[in-house]
Design an enzyme around this catalytic site. Structure first.
Site, short mmCIF file in Angstrom:
data_model
loop_
_atom_site.label_atom_id
_atom_site.label_comp_id
_atom_site.label_asym_id
_atom_site.label_seq_id
_atom_site.Cartn_x
_atom_site.Cartn_y
_atom_site.Cartn_z
N TYR A 379 -20.12 -116.53 25.43
CA TYR A 379 -19.92 -117.97 25.29
C TYR A 379 -21.27 -118.62 24.93
O TYR A 379 -21.72 -119.56 25.57
CB TYR A 379 -19.38 -118.60 26.57
CG TYR A 379 -18.12 -117.98 27.11
CD1 TYR A 379 -16.86 -118.40 26.66
CD2 TYR A 379 -18.17 -116.97 28.06
CE1 TYR A 379 -15.70 -117.83 27.16
CE2 TYR A 379 -17.01 -116.39 28.57
CZ TYR A 379 -15.78 -116.83 28.11
OH TYR A 379 -14.63 -116.27 28.61
N ASP A 400 -19.64 -116.35 19.97
CA ASP A 400 -18.90 -117.59 20.19
C ASP A 400 -17.76 -117.61 19.19
O ASP A 400 -17.82 -116.95 18.14
CB ASP A 400 -19.80 -118.81 20.01
CG ASP A 400 -19.29 -120.01 20.79
OD1 ASP A 400 -19.95 -120.42 21.76
OD2 ASP A 400 -18.21 -120.54 20.44
N CYS A 475 -18.68 -123.89 35.60
CA CYS A 475 -18.52 -125.35 35.62
C CYS A 475 -17.27 -125.75 36.39
O CYS A 475 -16.89 -126.92 36.39
CB CYS A 475 -18.45 -125.89 34.19
SG CYS A 475 -17.03 -125.31 33.25
#
Length: 518
Positions: A379, A400, A475
Protein backbone atom coordinates in the site's frame (compact mmCIF):
# COMPACT_ATOMS: atom_id res chain seq x y z
CA UNK A 1 -11.44 11.80 9.58
CA UNK A 2 -12.11 13.90 11.06
CA UNK A 3 -12.57 9.78 7.62
CA UNK A 4 -12.17 12.29 6.90
CA UNK A 5 -13.31 12.73 3.34
CA UNK A 6 -14.88 9.35 3.04
CA UNK A 7 -15.14 7.79 -0.39
CA UNK A 8 -18.74 7.22 0.53
CA UNK A 9 -20.91 10.32 0.75
CA UNK A 10 -22.89 9.08 3.76
CA UNK A 11 -22.56 12.04 6.05
CA UNK A 12 -19.53 13.12 3.96
CA UNK A 13 -17.45 13.51 7.07
CA UNK A 14 -13.75 13.72 7.44
CA UNK A 15 -12.12 10.29 7.49
CA UNK A 16 -8.57 9.24 8.31
CA UNK A 17 -7.44 7.51 5.21
CA UNK A 18 -9.24 9.54 2.58
CA UNK A 19 -10.56 6.18 1.58
CA UNK A 20 -11.30 7.40 -1.93
CA UNK A 21 -7.62 8.27 -2.24
CA UNK A 22 -6.76 4.75 -1.14
CA UNK A 23 -9.11 3.40 -3.78
CA UNK A 24 -7.61 5.92 -6.15
CA UNK A 25 -4.32 4.32 -5.11
CA UNK A 26 -7.21 3.56 -0.94
CA UNK A 27 -4.49 14.31 28.68
CA UNK A 28 -1.57 12.39 27.58
CA UNK A 29 -1.14 10.25 30.74
CA UNK A 30 2.58 11.05 30.67
CA UNK A 31 2.81 10.96 34.46
CA UNK A 32 2.69 7.18 34.19
CA UNK A 33 5.18 4.75 32.74
CA UNK A 34 5.15 4.89 28.93
CA UNK A 35 5.33 1.12 28.67
CA UNK A 36 2.20 -0.01 30.48
CA UNK A 37 0.82 -3.38 29.51
CA UNK A 38 -2.72 -4.00 28.36
CA UNK A 39 -3.59 -5.28 31.82
CA UNK A 40 -2.14 -2.16 33.44
CA UNK A 41 -4.36 0.07 31.36
CA UNK A 42 -7.51 -1.98 31.08
CA UNK A 43 -7.71 -3.85 34.37
CA UNK A 44 -7.71 -7.51 35.18
CA UNK A 45 -10.23 -10.25 34.42
CA UNK A 46 -12.92 -8.37 36.33
CA UNK A 47 -12.76 -5.76 33.59
CA UNK A 48 -13.03 -8.49 30.94
CA UNK A 49 -16.07 -9.86 32.70
CA UNK A 50 -17.53 -6.35 32.76
CA UNK A 51 -17.06 -6.05 29.03
CA UNK A 52 -18.68 -9.43 28.44
CA UNK A 53 -21.54 -8.45 30.75
CA UNK A 54 -22.16 -5.34 28.64
CA UNK A 55 -22.06 -7.41 25.44
CA UNK A 56 -24.54 -9.90 26.94
CA UNK A 57 -26.74 -7.02 28.10
CA UNK A 58 -26.79 -5.63 24.58
CA UNK A 59 -27.60 -9.02 23.04
CA UNK A 60 -30.36 -9.79 25.52
CA UNK A 61 -31.90 -6.32 25.62
CA UNK A 62 -35.69 -6.59 25.87
CA UNK A 63 -38.03 -4.99 23.39
CA UNK A 64 -38.76 -1.49 24.67
CA UNK A 65 -41.65 0.64 23.49
CA UNK A 66 -39.99 3.92 22.57
CA UNK A 67 -40.94 6.53 20.01
CA UNK A 68 -38.81 8.97 18.05
CA UNK A 69 -38.95 12.29 19.86
CA UNK A 70 -39.39 10.72 23.29
CA UNK A 71 -37.14 12.12 26.01
CA UNK A 72 -35.70 10.49 29.09
CA UNK A 73 -32.78 10.97 31.51
CA UNK A 74 -29.69 8.91 30.75
CA UNK A 75 -26.32 8.38 32.42
CA UNK A 76 -23.45 7.92 29.97
CA UNK A 77 -21.49 4.84 31.01
CA UNK A 78 -18.74 4.89 28.39
CA UNK A 79 -17.78 6.11 24.93
CA UNK A 80 -17.96 3.99 21.80
CA UNK A 81 -15.35 3.65 19.07
CA UNK A 82 -17.01 6.40 17.02
CA UNK A 83 -16.78 8.87 19.89
CA UNK A 84 -20.45 8.65 20.84
CA UNK A 85 -21.68 8.37 24.41
CA UNK A 86 -23.28 5.05 25.37
CA UNK A 87 -25.90 4.55 28.05
CA UNK A 88 -28.70 2.09 28.79
CA UNK A 89 -32.43 2.76 28.88
CA UNK A 90 -34.34 -0.19 30.37
CA UNK A 91 -31.34 -2.35 29.43
CA UNK A 92 -31.42 -1.17 25.81
CA UNK A 93 -28.23 0.39 24.46
CA UNK A 94 -28.52 4.08 23.56
CA UNK A 95 -25.94 5.79 21.35
CA UNK A 96 -25.71 9.55 21.94
CA UNK A 97 -23.26 11.60 19.84
CA UNK A 98 -21.81 14.51 21.76
CA UNK A 99 -22.24 12.95 25.22
CA UNK A 100 -19.25 12.13 27.41
CA UNK A 101 -18.53 9.40 29.95
CA UNK A 102 -20.06 10.15 33.36
CA UNK A 103 -22.46 12.80 32.10
CA UNK A 104 -26.13 12.85 33.01
CA UNK A 105 -28.28 14.10 30.16
CA UNK A 106 -31.83 14.35 28.99
CA UNK A 107 -31.78 12.48 25.68
CA UNK A 108 -34.22 12.75 22.78
CA UNK A 109 -34.68 9.61 20.69
CA UNK A 110 -33.84 10.07 17.00
CA UNK A 111 -33.90 6.45 15.80
CA UNK A 112 -35.41 3.22 17.10
CA UNK A 113 -33.85 -0.10 16.04
CA UNK A 114 -34.51 -3.63 17.24
CA UNK A 115 -31.63 -3.80 19.71
CA UNK A 116 -30.57 -0.21 20.21
CA UNK A 117 -31.67 3.40 20.19
CA UNK A 118 -30.02 6.51 18.83
CA UNK A 119 -30.54 9.83 20.50
CA UNK A 120 -29.33 13.38 20.73
CA UNK A 121 -28.56 15.50 23.75
CA UNK A 122 -31.55 17.66 24.66
CA UNK A 123 -29.99 18.99 27.83
CA UNK A 124 -26.91 18.25 29.96
CA UNK A 125 -27.90 17.87 33.61
CA UNK A 126 -24.41 17.01 34.88
CA UNK A 127 -21.49 17.86 32.61
CA UNK A 128 -18.15 16.06 32.49
CA UNK A 129 -15.22 18.03 33.95
CA UNK A 130 -13.49 17.28 30.64
CA UNK A 131 -16.13 18.98 28.48
CA UNK A 132 -14.87 22.05 26.57
CA UNK A 133 -16.47 24.52 24.15
CA UNK A 134 -15.90 23.49 20.49
CA UNK A 135 -14.20 26.03 18.26
CA UNK A 136 -16.44 25.15 15.30
CA UNK A 137 -20.09 26.15 15.60
CA UNK A 138 -21.15 23.33 13.27
CA UNK A 139 -19.21 20.63 15.15
CA UNK A 140 -22.40 18.80 16.10
CA UNK A 141 -23.82 18.98 12.56
CA UNK A 142 -21.18 17.34 10.35
CA UNK A 143 -18.92 14.39 10.96
CA UNK A 144 -15.24 14.71 11.71
CA UNK A 145 -15.55 16.80 14.87
CA UNK A 146 -16.81 14.04 17.17
CA UNK A 147 -14.45 14.93 20.02
CA UNK A 148 -14.08 18.69 19.70
CA UNK A 149 -16.05 19.08 22.93
CA UNK A 150 -13.58 16.83 24.82
CA UNK A 151 -10.37 18.22 26.34
CA UNK A 152 -7.39 17.16 24.27
CA UNK A 153 -5.54 15.07 26.91
CA UNK A 154 -8.74 13.05 27.30
CA UNK A 155 -8.97 12.63 23.52
CA UNK A 156 -5.55 11.01 23.60
CA UNK A 157 -6.56 8.68 26.43
CA UNK A 158 -9.76 7.80 24.54
CA UNK A 159 -7.81 6.82 21.44
CA UNK A 160 -5.69 4.32 23.29
CA UNK A 161 -8.88 3.05 24.86
CA UNK A 162 -10.56 2.38 21.51
CA UNK A 163 -7.58 0.22 20.55
CA UNK A 164 -8.19 -1.71 23.78
CA UNK A 165 -11.93 -1.95 23.08
CA UNK A 166 -11.23 -3.43 19.65
CA UNK A 167 -8.81 -5.98 21.08
CA UNK A 168 -11.42 -6.98 23.65
CA UNK A 169 -13.95 -7.52 20.93
CA UNK A 170 -11.81 -9.76 18.67
CA UNK A 171 -9.40 -11.18 21.28
CA UNK A 172 -6.31 -12.00 19.19
CA UNK A 173 -3.79 -14.34 20.76
CA UNK A 174 -2.16 -12.86 23.88
CA UNK A 175 -4.11 -9.61 23.71
CA UNK A 176 -4.31 -9.19 27.49
CA UNK A 177 -0.56 -8.73 27.73
CA UNK A 178 -0.12 -6.31 24.82
CA UNK A 179 1.96 -3.23 25.52
CA UNK A 180 -0.42 -0.35 24.65
CA UNK A 181 1.59 2.84 24.70
CA UNK A 182 0.18 6.31 25.44
CA UNK A 183 -1.10 8.09 22.33
CA UNK A 184 1.35 10.53 20.74
CA UNK A 185 -0.49 13.80 20.25
CA UNK A 186 0.10 17.33 18.96
CA UNK A 187 1.18 20.44 20.82
CA UNK A 188 -1.50 22.41 18.92
CA UNK A 189 -4.24 20.05 17.70
CA UNK A 190 -5.75 22.49 15.18
CA UNK A 191 -4.97 23.75 11.67
CA UNK A 192 -3.34 20.47 10.64
CA UNK A 193 -5.36 19.17 7.67
CA UNK A 194 -3.53 19.63 4.41
CA UNK A 195 -6.52 18.87 2.21
CA UNK A 196 -10.09 20.17 2.02
CA UNK A 197 -12.55 18.17 -0.06
CA UNK A 198 -15.87 20.02 -0.11
CA UNK A 199 -19.05 19.38 -2.03
CA UNK A 200 -20.34 22.35 -4.03
CA UNK A 201 -24.06 23.09 -4.38
CA UNK A 202 -26.33 26.04 -5.13
CA UNK A 203 -28.92 26.70 -2.40
CA UNK A 204 -32.55 27.72 -2.87
CA UNK A 205 -31.55 31.38 -2.89
CA UNK A 206 -29.06 30.85 -5.70
CA UNK A 207 -25.99 31.18 -3.46
CA UNK A 208 -23.15 28.75 -4.14
CA UNK A 209 -22.05 26.89 -1.01
CA UNK A 210 -19.18 24.51 -0.33
CA UNK A 211 -18.88 22.22 2.66
CA UNK A 212 -19.78 18.83 4.11
CA UNK A 213 -23.04 16.98 4.39
CA UNK A 214 -24.81 16.94 7.71
CA UNK A 215 -24.56 13.58 9.48
CA UNK A 216 -26.69 10.86 7.89
CA UNK A 217 -28.05 13.19 5.21
CA UNK A 218 -27.25 14.98 1.99
CA UNK A 219 -28.04 18.40 3.46
CA UNK A 220 -24.99 20.53 2.76
CA UNK A 221 -23.51 22.58 5.61
CA UNK A 222 -21.63 25.57 4.17
CA UNK A 223 -18.22 25.78 5.86
CA UNK A 224 -16.89 29.31 5.72
CA UNK A 225 -14.31 28.49 8.40
CA UNK A 226 -12.81 25.25 9.70
CA UNK A 227 -10.41 25.16 12.63
CA UNK A 228 -8.78 21.85 11.74
CA UNK A 229 -7.86 22.86 8.20
CA UNK A 230 -4.53 24.41 7.25
CA UNK A 231 -5.39 28.10 6.66
CA UNK A 232 -4.18 27.99 3.04
CA UNK A 233 -6.78 25.35 2.13
CA UNK A 234 -9.68 27.45 3.40
CA UNK A 235 -8.36 30.68 1.85
CA UNK A 236 -8.23 29.07 -1.58
CA UNK A 237 -11.52 27.21 -1.11
CA UNK A 238 -13.55 30.29 -0.20
CA UNK A 239 -11.92 32.41 -2.92
CA UNK A 240 -12.76 29.84 -5.61
CA UNK A 241 -16.35 29.57 -4.36
CA UNK A 242 -16.66 33.35 -4.72
CA UNK A 243 -15.27 33.10 -8.27
CA UNK A 244 -17.79 30.40 -9.17
CA UNK A 245 -20.54 32.69 -7.89
CA UNK A 246 -19.28 35.76 -9.78
CA UNK A 247 -18.93 33.81 -13.02
CA UNK A 248 -22.34 32.13 -12.54
CA UNK A 249 -20.80 28.77 -13.34
CA UNK A 250 -23.09 25.71 -13.64
CA UNK A 251 -23.15 23.88 -10.31
CA UNK A 252 -24.14 20.24 -10.01
CA UNK A 253 -27.71 19.57 -8.91
CA UNK A 254 -27.74 16.23 -7.13
CA UNK A 255 -31.49 15.64 -7.43
CA UNK A 256 -31.73 16.57 -11.10
CA UNK A 257 -28.40 15.01 -11.99
CA UNK A 258 -27.53 18.10 -14.02
CA UNK A 259 -24.93 20.85 -13.79
CA UNK A 260 -21.14 20.68 -13.90
CA UNK A 261 -19.09 21.54 -10.77
CA UNK A 262 -19.52 18.86 -8.09
CA UNK A 263 -16.61 19.12 -5.68
CA UNK A 264 -13.59 21.30 -4.93
CA UNK A 265 -10.42 19.71 -3.57
CA UNK A 266 -7.63 21.91 -2.24
CA UNK A 267 -4.36 20.38 -1.07
CA UNK A 268 -1.54 22.42 0.47
CA UNK A 269 2.07 21.32 0.94
CA UNK A 270 3.20 22.28 4.41
CA UNK A 271 6.91 22.47 3.62
CA UNK A 272 6.93 24.05 0.13
CA UNK A 273 3.86 26.35 0.20
CA UNK A 274 2.55 24.75 -3.02
CA UNK A 275 -1.24 24.54 -3.32
CA UNK A 276 -3.16 22.36 -5.76
CA UNK A 277 -6.79 22.91 -6.75
CA UNK A 278 -8.80 20.09 -8.33
CA UNK A 279 -12.26 20.79 -9.72
CA UNK A 280 -14.35 17.62 -9.87
CA UNK A 281 -16.99 17.87 -12.59
CA UNK A 282 -20.01 16.00 -13.88
CA UNK A 283 -18.75 16.16 -17.46
CA UNK A 284 -15.72 16.92 -19.61
CA UNK A 285 -17.06 20.41 -20.18
CA UNK A 286 -16.19 23.27 -17.85
CA UNK A 287 -17.95 26.42 -19.10
CA UNK A 288 -16.10 29.70 -18.51
CA UNK A 289 -12.99 27.67 -17.71
CA UNK A 290 -10.56 30.24 -19.12
CA UNK A 291 -12.13 33.10 -17.19
CA UNK A 292 -11.91 31.05 -14.01
CA UNK A 293 -8.26 30.12 -14.64
CA UNK A 294 -7.36 33.75 -15.34
CA UNK A 295 -8.86 34.82 -12.02
CA UNK A 296 -7.12 32.03 -10.12
CA UNK A 297 -3.78 33.05 -11.61
CA UNK A 298 -4.36 36.73 -10.76
CA UNK A 299 -5.88 36.36 -7.29
CA UNK A 300 -4.37 33.12 -5.94
CA UNK A 301 -0.67 33.03 -6.83
CA UNK A 302 -0.12 30.32 -4.19
CA UNK A 303 -2.06 27.90 -6.40
CA UNK A 304 0.67 26.26 -8.46
CA UNK A 305 -1.41 23.44 -9.93
CA UNK A 306 -4.99 23.35 -11.26
CA UNK A 307 -6.54 20.04 -12.29
CA UNK A 308 -9.96 18.79 -13.39
CA UNK A 309 -11.27 15.36 -12.45
CA UNK A 310 -14.23 14.00 -14.38
CA UNK A 311 -16.76 11.99 -12.36
CA UNK A 312 -20.06 11.80 -14.31
CA UNK A 313 -23.48 10.92 -12.94
CA UNK A 314 -24.81 10.03 -9.53
CA UNK A 315 -22.25 8.01 -7.59
CA UNK A 316 -21.06 7.52 -4.04
CA UNK A 317 -17.48 8.02 -5.24
CA UNK A 318 -15.97 11.47 -4.98
CA UNK A 319 -13.34 10.94 -7.68
CA UNK A 320 -13.68 9.75 -11.26
CA UNK A 321 -11.16 7.86 -13.36
CA UNK A 322 -10.02 10.73 -15.62
CA UNK A 323 -7.92 13.67 -14.41
CA UNK A 324 -7.02 16.55 -16.73
CA UNK A 325 -4.29 19.17 -16.33
CA UNK A 326 -5.70 22.72 -16.59
CA UNK A 327 -2.98 25.14 -15.47
CA UNK A 328 0.36 25.41 -13.68
CA UNK A 329 2.18 22.20 -12.81
CA UNK A 330 0.55 18.79 -12.97
CA UNK A 331 1.56 18.09 -9.36
CA UNK A 332 2.80 19.78 -6.21
CA UNK A 333 5.80 18.91 -4.05
CA UNK A 334 5.88 18.09 -0.35
CA UNK A 335 8.94 17.40 1.78
CA UNK A 336 9.20 14.74 4.47
CA UNK A 337 12.19 13.71 6.52
CA UNK A 338 14.61 15.40 4.11
CA UNK A 339 13.03 13.86 0.99
CA UNK A 340 10.91 15.54 -1.70
CA UNK A 341 7.65 13.93 -2.84
CA UNK A 342 5.63 14.68 -5.94
CA UNK A 343 1.87 14.68 -5.32
CA UNK A 344 -0.48 14.19 -8.23
CA UNK A 345 -4.14 15.04 -7.68
CA UNK A 346 -5.26 11.54 -6.73
CA UNK A 347 -2.13 10.43 -4.89
CA UNK A 348 -2.62 9.48 -1.26
CA UNK A 349 -0.80 11.39 1.46
CA UNK A 350 -1.49 11.51 5.15
CA UNK A 351 -3.66 14.53 6.00
CA UNK A 352 -1.54 15.70 8.95
CA UNK A 353 2.00 16.63 7.81
CA UNK A 354 3.55 17.13 11.25
CA UNK A 355 2.11 13.93 12.70
CA UNK A 356 2.95 12.08 9.50
CA UNK A 357 6.62 12.45 10.42
CA UNK A 358 5.83 11.15 13.91
CA UNK A 359 3.88 8.18 12.51
CA UNK A 360 6.50 7.17 9.98
CA UNK A 361 9.27 7.75 12.52
CA UNK A 362 7.52 5.26 14.78
CA UNK A 363 7.21 2.82 11.88
CA UNK A 364 10.94 3.08 11.12
CA UNK A 365 11.76 2.57 14.79
CA UNK A 366 9.51 -0.48 15.01
CA UNK A 367 10.88 -2.00 11.80
CA UNK A 368 14.48 -1.51 13.00
CA UNK A 369 16.00 -2.24 9.60
CA UNK A 370 19.67 -3.20 9.51
CA UNK A 371 22.10 -2.68 6.61
CA UNK A 372 21.70 -5.38 3.97
CA UNK A 373 18.05 -6.15 4.75
CA UNK A 374 15.28 -5.93 2.17
CA UNK A 375 11.80 -4.51 2.74
CA UNK A 376 8.42 -4.57 1.03
CA UNK A 377 6.26 -1.44 1.31
CA UNK A 378 2.69 -2.61 0.74
CA UNK A 379 0.00 0.00 0.00
CA UNK A 380 2.93 2.25 -0.86
CA UNK A 381 1.12 5.29 -2.29
CA UNK A 382 3.74 7.78 -3.47
CA UNK A 383 6.52 5.98 -1.60
CA UNK A 384 6.65 8.04 1.58
CA UNK A 385 7.40 5.10 3.88
CA UNK A 386 9.57 2.98 1.61
CA UNK A 387 11.78 5.79 0.39
CA UNK A 388 12.45 6.87 3.97
CA UNK A 389 13.86 3.38 4.58
CA UNK A 390 16.02 3.25 1.46
CA UNK A 391 19.11 4.75 3.10
CA UNK A 392 19.40 1.65 5.31
CA UNK A 393 17.78 -1.12 3.27
CA UNK A 394 19.62 -3.02 0.58
CA UNK A 395 16.45 -2.95 -1.54
CA UNK A 396 12.94 -1.53 -1.21
CA UNK A 397 10.04 -2.82 -3.26
CA UNK A 398 6.54 -1.42 -3.13
CA UNK A 399 3.18 -1.63 -4.82
CA UNK A 400 -0.08 0.25 -5.21
CA UNK A 401 -3.19 -0.27 -7.32
CA UNK A 402 -3.23 3.30 -8.68
CA UNK A 403 -0.90 3.83 -11.63
CA UNK A 404 -0.50 7.56 -10.93
CA UNK A 405 0.68 6.81 -7.38
CA UNK A 406 3.20 4.26 -8.63
CA UNK A 407 4.46 6.72 -11.24
CA UNK A 408 4.85 9.31 -8.47
CA UNK A 409 6.70 6.82 -6.24
CA UNK A 410 9.21 5.91 -8.93
CA UNK A 411 9.61 9.57 -9.90
CA UNK A 412 10.15 10.46 -6.23
CA UNK A 413 12.85 7.80 -5.97
CA UNK A 414 14.62 9.23 -8.99
CA UNK A 415 14.23 12.84 -7.84
CA UNK A 416 15.82 11.99 -4.50
CA UNK A 417 18.68 10.03 -6.06
CA UNK A 418 17.42 6.73 -4.65
CA UNK A 419 18.40 3.80 -6.86
CA UNK A 420 17.51 0.84 -4.61
CA UNK A 421 13.72 1.37 -4.54
CA UNK A 422 11.24 0.16 -7.14
CA UNK A 423 7.45 0.33 -7.30
CA UNK A 424 4.94 -1.63 -9.39
CA UNK A 425 1.22 -1.43 -10.11
CA UNK A 426 -0.76 -4.19 -8.44
CA UNK A 427 -1.79 -5.63 -5.10
CA UNK A 428 0.63 -7.15 -2.61
CA UNK A 429 -1.19 -10.47 -2.82
CA UNK A 430 -0.53 -10.50 -6.58
CA UNK A 431 3.02 -9.19 -6.65
CA UNK A 432 4.58 -10.85 -3.59
CA UNK A 433 4.18 -14.40 -4.98
CA UNK A 434 5.58 -13.23 -8.32
CA UNK A 435 8.63 -11.73 -6.64
CA UNK A 436 9.12 -14.87 -4.56
CA UNK A 437 9.10 -16.97 -7.72
CA UNK A 438 11.76 -14.67 -9.14
CA UNK A 439 13.96 -15.20 -6.08
CA UNK A 440 13.20 -12.09 -4.02
CA UNK A 441 12.35 -12.87 -0.40
CA UNK A 442 11.92 -9.81 1.86
CA UNK A 443 13.44 -9.65 5.31
CA UNK A 444 10.70 -7.26 6.43
CA UNK A 445 7.35 -5.89 5.39
CA UNK A 446 5.41 -2.78 6.32
CA UNK A 447 1.70 -2.46 5.55
CA UNK A 448 -0.44 0.68 5.68
CA UNK A 449 -3.87 -0.51 4.51
CA UNK A 450 -7.13 1.44 4.12
CA UNK A 451 -9.82 1.34 6.80
CA UNK A 452 -11.03 -2.05 5.57
CA UNK A 453 -7.77 -3.58 6.77
CA UNK A 454 -5.75 -6.31 5.11
CA UNK A 455 -7.16 -8.51 2.38
CA UNK A 456 -7.46 -12.13 3.59
CA UNK A 457 -5.34 -13.27 0.65
CA UNK A 458 -2.60 -10.82 1.64
CA UNK A 459 -2.65 -12.10 5.22
CA UNK A 460 -2.22 -15.64 3.91
CA UNK A 461 0.60 -14.44 1.65
CA UNK A 462 2.38 -12.71 4.55
CA UNK A 463 2.04 -15.84 6.70
CA UNK A 464 3.45 -17.85 3.81
CA UNK A 465 6.44 -15.54 3.33
CA UNK A 466 6.98 -15.12 7.10
CA UNK A 467 9.37 -12.14 7.00
CA UNK A 468 11.29 -11.81 10.23
CA UNK A 469 10.21 -8.19 10.77
CA UNK A 470 6.68 -6.92 10.25
CA UNK A 471 5.09 -3.54 10.98
CA UNK A 472 1.37 -2.83 10.60
CA UNK A 473 0.28 0.82 10.38
CA UNK A 474 -3.43 0.92 11.12
CA UNK A 475 -6.05 3.62 10.64
CA UNK A 476 -8.88 1.49 12.04
CA UNK A 477 -8.50 -0.28 15.41
CA UNK A 478 -11.40 -2.63 14.65
CA UNK A 479 -9.95 -4.06 11.44
CA UNK A 480 -6.51 -4.11 13.05
CA UNK A 481 -7.79 -6.29 15.89
CA UNK A 482 -9.62 -8.52 13.44
CA UNK A 483 -6.49 -8.96 11.29
CA UNK A 484 -4.39 -9.72 14.38
CA UNK A 485 -6.53 -12.77 15.08
CA UNK A 486 -4.98 -14.47 12.05
CA UNK A 487 -1.60 -12.78 12.14
CA UNK A 488 -0.84 -13.78 15.74
CA UNK A 489 -0.79 -17.42 14.74
CA UNK A 490 2.73 -16.77 13.43
CA UNK A 491 3.60 -13.37 14.93
CA UNK A 492 3.65 -11.92 18.41
CA UNK A 493 2.68 -8.30 19.11
CA UNK A 494 5.63 -6.56 20.73
CA UNK A 495 3.76 -3.28 21.25
CA UNK A 496 1.08 -0.99 19.82
CA UNK A 497 1.88 2.73 19.62
CA UNK A 498 -1.19 4.86 18.96
CA UNK A 499 -0.63 8.18 17.17
CA UNK A 500 -3.19 10.97 16.95
CA UNK A 501 -3.27 11.89 13.27
CA UNK A 502 -6.77 13.37 13.44
CA UNK A 503 -7.30 15.55 16.53
CA UNK A 504 -10.93 16.45 17.33
CA UNK A 505 -12.10 13.20 15.69
CA UNK A 506 -12.55 9.65 16.95
CA UNK A 507 -10.06 8.34 14.39
CA UNK A 508 -6.92 6.67 15.67
CA UNK A 509 -3.72 5.54 13.95
CA UNK A 510 -1.53 2.86 15.44
CA UNK A 511 1.89 1.43 14.67
CA UNK A 512 2.13 -2.25 15.57
CA UNK A 513 5.50 -3.94 15.95
CA UNK A 514 5.24 -7.66 15.28
CA UNK A 515 7.97 -10.27 15.43
CA UNK A 516 7.96 -13.77 14.03
CA UNK A 517 7.35 -16.58 16.47
CA UNK A 518 10.22 -19.05 16.58
Amino acid sequence: MPNFESNNHRGNHYNRHDHNDRQDRRGNDRNRNDRHSYRDQRGDNRHDRGYNDRRRQEREAPSVEVEVGQRFPLTIKRMGINGEGIGYYKRMTVFVPGALTGEEAVVEVTNVATRYLRGKVHRIRLASPHRVEPRDSYADEVGGFELEHLAYPEQLAFKRDIVAQSLERYQPQGFRSYDLRPTLGMTDPYGYRNKAQFQVRRNADGKIEAGLYAERSHDLVDLTTCSVQMPATMTVMRAVVAMLQDLDMPIYDEEAGSGIVKTLVVRAAAHTDDVQLTIITNSQKLPRKHELLDRIAAELPQVTSVMQNVNPGKTSLVWGDETKHLAGNDAITEKLDGLSFKLSARAFLQLNPSQMEVLYGEAKKALDLQPGETVVDAYSGIGTIGLSLADVAEEVRGMDVIPEAVDDANANAAANGITNAHYEVGTAEELLPKWLMAGFRPDSIVVDPPRTGLDDTLIDTILGVRPEKFVYISCNPSTLAKDLVKLTSDYQVDYIQSVDMMPQTARCEAVVKLSRRQ
